[in-house]
Design a protein around this motif. Structure first.
Motif, PDB file in Angstrom:
ATOM      1  N   GLN A  20     -56.399  11.728  14.779  1.00  0.00           N
ATOM      2  CA  GLN A  20     -56.419  10.528  13.939  1.00  0.00           C
ATOM      3  C   GLN A  20     -57.887  10.226  13.677  1.00  0.00           C
ATOM      4  O   GLN A  20     -58.655  10.009  14.621  1.00  0.00           O
ATOM      5  N   CYS A  21     -58.289  10.227  12.405  1.00  0.00           N
ATOM      6  CA  CYS A  21     -59.702  10.132  12.050  1.00  0.00           C
ATOM      7  C   CYS A  21     -59.948   9.051  11.007  1.00  0.00           C
ATOM      8  O   CYS A  21     -59.016   8.586  10.353  1.00  0.00           O
ATOM      9  N   GLU A  62     -58.576   6.068   6.719  1.00  0.00           N
ATOM     10  CA  GLU A  62     -58.014   6.761   7.876  1.00  0.00           C
ATOM     11  C   GLU A  62     -57.178   7.919   7.369  1.00  0.00           C
ATOM     12  O   GLU A  62     -56.532   7.821   6.329  1.00  0.00           O
ATOM     13  N   ILE A  74     -55.261  11.952   8.887  1.00  0.00           N
ATOM     14  CA  ILE A  74     -54.816  12.759  10.016  1.00  0.00           C
ATOM     15  C   ILE A  74     -55.180  14.211   9.753  1.00  0.00           C
ATOM     16  O   ILE A  74     -55.005  14.709   8.641  1.00  0.00           O
ATOM     17  N   LYS A  96     -53.081  16.910  16.918  1.00  0.00           N
ATOM     18  CA  LYS A  96     -53.195  15.846  15.921  1.00  0.00           C
ATOM     19  C   LYS A  96     -54.466  15.051  16.183  1.00  0.00           C
ATOM     20  O   LYS A  96     -54.695  14.581  17.296  1.00  0.00           O
ATOM     21  N   ILE A 118     -44.897  13.479   9.393  1.00  0.00           N
ATOM     22  CA  ILE A 118     -45.794  12.427   8.933  1.00  0.00           C
ATOM     23  C   ILE A 118     -45.677  12.350   7.414  1.00  0.00           C
ATOM     24  O   ILE A 118     -45.812  13.363   6.723  1.00  0.00           O
ATOM     25  N   SER A 148     -57.058  11.971  19.723  1.00  0.00           N
ATOM     26  CA  SER A 148     -56.360  13.233  19.456  1.00  0.00           C
ATOM     27  C   SER A 148     -55.302  13.414  20.535  1.00  0.00           C
ATOM     28  O   SER A 148     -55.436  12.909  21.650  1.00  0.00           O
TER      29      SER A 148
END
Length: 105
Positions: free
Chosen positions: A75-76, A86, A88, A73, A17, A61
């Protein structure tokens, strides 16, 4: 002759990423379902100041493999520095560490 299971093939497909990686301390909630959810993150910014992110919304997730290393992982999104962002969160269960990643735009 070798055979690969489908999930082993997926392990080799994950790409790194891109973004800013920061080591993080994460407070999690572990409900009776066996899953876990991040509630608060503390990290050190580029000015060596400790920052705190609360009221985290987990968008989704998933289990991932990066270079064969298992990771969870998340994603938030949350309000960071007055802006909704946003980001990670990566949890590596093998060594119990977390990475906070602000993706490159």
């Amino acid at each position: 002759m070798a055979f690969l299971y489908e999930n082993e093939v997926e392990r080799h497909c994950e790409q790194k990423i891109t973004g800013t990686y920061l080591a993080a301390a994460v407070d999690c909630w572990f409900p009776s379902t066996g899953k876990f959810y991040p509630r608060m993150i503390k990290y050190q910014d580029e000015n060596q100041m400790i920052q705190c992110i609360k009221d985290i919304q987990v968008l989704y997730s998933e289990q991932k493999y990066y270079a064969g290393v298992q990771a969870r992982k998340f994603q938030c999104q949350a309000v960071v520095d007055g802006w909704k962002k946003e980001f990670i969160l990566l949890f590596f269960p093998e060594d119990g560490t977390w990475n906070l990643i602000f993706p490159s735009t």
